[in-house]
Design a protein around this motif. Structure first.
Motif, PDB file in Angstrom:
ATOM      1  N   ALA A  58      29.697  34.633  51.650  1.00 55.41           N
ATOM      2  CA  ALA A  58      28.905  34.086  50.554  1.00 55.41           C
ATOM      3  C   ALA A  58      29.062  34.932  49.300  1.00 55.41           C
ATOM      4  O   ALA A  58      29.081  34.418  48.188  1.00 55.41           O
ATOM      5  N   ALA A  59      29.222  36.232  49.483  1.00 56.07           N
ATOM      6  CA  ALA A  59      29.397  37.121  48.327  1.00 56.07           C
ATOM      7  C   ALA A  59      30.711  36.828  47.624  1.00 56.07           C
ATOM      8  O   ALA A  59      30.777  36.841  46.396  1.00 56.07           O
ATOM      9  N   GLU A  60      31.775  36.539  48.397  1.00 48.69           N
ATOM     10  CA  GLU A  60      33.062  36.206  47.785  1.00 48.69           C
ATOM     11  C   GLU A  60      32.954  34.916  46.987  1.00 48.69           C
ATOM     12  O   GLU A  60      33.483  34.816  45.887  1.00 48.69           O
ATOM     13  N   ALA A  61      32.286  33.932  47.556  1.00 45.60           N
ATOM     14  CA  ALA A  61      32.146  32.654  46.869  1.00 45.60           C
ATOM     15  C   ALA A  61      31.335  32.812  45.590  1.00 45.60           C
ATOM     16  O   ALA A  61      31.678  32.239  44.551  1.00 45.60           O
ATOM     17  N   GLU A  62      30.270  33.591  45.672  1.00 43.43           N
ATOM     18  CA  GLU A  62      29.438  33.797  44.492  1.00 43.43           C
ATOM     19  C   GLU A  62      30.180  34.586  43.420  1.00 43.43           C
ATOM     20  O   GLU A  62      30.052  34.289  42.234  1.00 43.43           O
ATOM     21  N   SER A  63      30.964  35.585  43.829  1.00 45.70           N
ATOM     22  CA  SER A  63      31.685  36.369  42.836  1.00 45.70           C
ATOM     23  C   SER A  63      32.750  35.524  42.150  1.00 45.70           C
ATOM     24  O   SER A  63      32.995  35.674  40.955  1.00 45.70           O
ATOM     25  N   ALA A  64      33.371  34.604  42.885  1.00 45.76           N
ATOM     26  CA  ALA A  64      34.353  33.713  42.270  1.00 45.76           C
ATOM     27  C   ALA A  64      33.675  32.806  41.248  1.00 45.76           C
ATOM     28  O   ALA A  64      34.195  32.585  40.144  1.00 45.76           O
ATOM     29  N   ASP A  66      30.878  33.493  39.672  1.00 46.03           N
ATOM     30  CA  ASP A  66      30.458  34.346  38.563  1.00 46.03           C
ATOM     31  C   ASP A  66      31.611  34.622  37.612  1.00 46.03           C
ATOM     32  O   ASP A  66      31.435  34.616  36.395  1.00 46.03           O
ATOM     33  N   LYS A  67      32.807  34.862  38.165  1.00 46.07           N
ATOM     34  CA  LYS A  67      33.976  35.117  37.330  1.00 46.07           C
ATOM     35  C   LYS A  67      34.297  33.900  36.468  1.00 46.07           C
ATOM     36  O   LYS A  67      34.615  34.036  35.294  1.00 46.07           O
ATOM     37  N   LYS A  68      34.214  32.715  37.064  1.00 48.96           N
ATOM     38  CA  LYS A  68      34.506  31.493  36.314  1.00 48.96           C
ATOM     39  C   LYS A  68      33.495  31.301  35.188  1.00 48.96           C
ATOM     40  O   LYS A  68      33.867  31.007  34.058  1.00 48.96           O
ATOM     41  N   SER A  73      31.794  31.663  29.460  1.00 49.84           N
ATOM     42  CA  SER A  73      30.829  32.126  28.465  1.00 49.84           C
ATOM     43  C   SER A  73      31.507  33.004  27.409  1.00 49.84           C
ATOM     44  O   SER A  73      31.182  32.916  26.227  1.00 49.84           O
ATOM     45  N   ARG A  74      32.477  33.837  27.840  1.00 50.43           N
ATOM     46  CA  ARG A  74      33.197  34.652  26.863  1.00 50.43           C
ATOM     47  C   ARG A  74      34.028  33.779  25.926  1.00 50.43           C
ATOM     48  O   ARG A  74      34.103  34.047  24.724  1.00 50.43           O
ATOM     49  N   MET A  75      34.646  32.746  26.458  1.00 51.65           N
ATOM     50  CA  MET A  75      35.442  31.843  25.628  1.00 51.65           C
ATOM     51  C   MET A  75      34.549  31.113  24.619  1.00 51.65           C
ATOM     52  O   MET A  75      34.906  30.967  23.449  1.00 51.65           O
ATOM     53  N   MET A  76      33.412  30.657  25.070  1.00 54.67           N
ATOM     54  CA  MET A  76      32.496  29.958  24.167  1.00 54.67           C
ATOM     55  C   MET A  76      31.991  30.897  23.081  1.00 54.67           C
ATOM     56  O   MET A  76      31.869  30.507  21.920  1.00 54.67           O
ATOM     57  N   THR A  77      31.705  32.140  23.429  1.00 58.35           N
ATOM     58  CA  THR A  77      31.261  33.116  22.436  1.00 58.35           C
ATOM     59  C   THR A  77      32.361  33.377  21.414  1.00 58.35           C
ATOM     60  O   THR A  77      32.083  33.458  20.208  1.00 58.35           O
TER      61      THR A  77
END
Length: 131
Positions: A58-64, A66-68, A73-77
């Motif tokens: 579950a941690a791997e799925a959540e980190s993936a 989060d990365k997306k 969010s960085r692109m939108m900023t």
């Protein structure tokens, strides 16, 4: 057209495979076959300890995820912080630079059309001389 109804255990196995995505890579590598996996699942059950290595953490799925979301969010900023006038000025300068380089090439005859045009006039296949 007639639709085939699949057995309920097959539908349950498909759900099991969705929860254990590493099984798919095992089959694609050729290490396992779907029939073997289905039989093991049917005999051992979903909660057997042997399935833990195929379970996506579950941690791997959540980190993936989060990365997306972090990337988006960085692109939108970055898009929000862009100054349209400044971008337009940079594009204008780049266009002028490319035009200048093209003019230099055409001045010195470095374009493809100029070099092929000269070779055609020099090598005439029907050259006649007076006797």
């Amino acid at each position: 057209m007639t639709e085939k109804k699949e057995h309920p255990s097959i539908a349950q196995f498909k759900e099991f495979v969705k929860k254990h995505p590493k099984l798919i890579s095992e089959v694609r590598k050729g290490d396992k076959k779907w029939q073997e996996l289905f039989e093991d699942w049917y005999l051992l059950g979903e909660n057997d300890a042997s399935w833990q290595k195929y379970r996506e953490d579950a941690a791997e799925a959540e980190s993936a995820e989060d990365k997306k979301s972090d990337f988006m969010s960085r692109m939108m900023t970055a898009v929000k912080n862009m100054d349209a006038n400044q971008m337009n000025q940079h594009l204008y300068n780049m266009n002028n630079t490319i035009s200048s380089i093209q003019n230099l090439f055409s001045t010195f005859g470095l374009t493809k059309g100029a070099s092929s045009g000269q070779s055609k006039t020099q090598s005439n296949p029907f050259s006649f001389r007076k006797d």
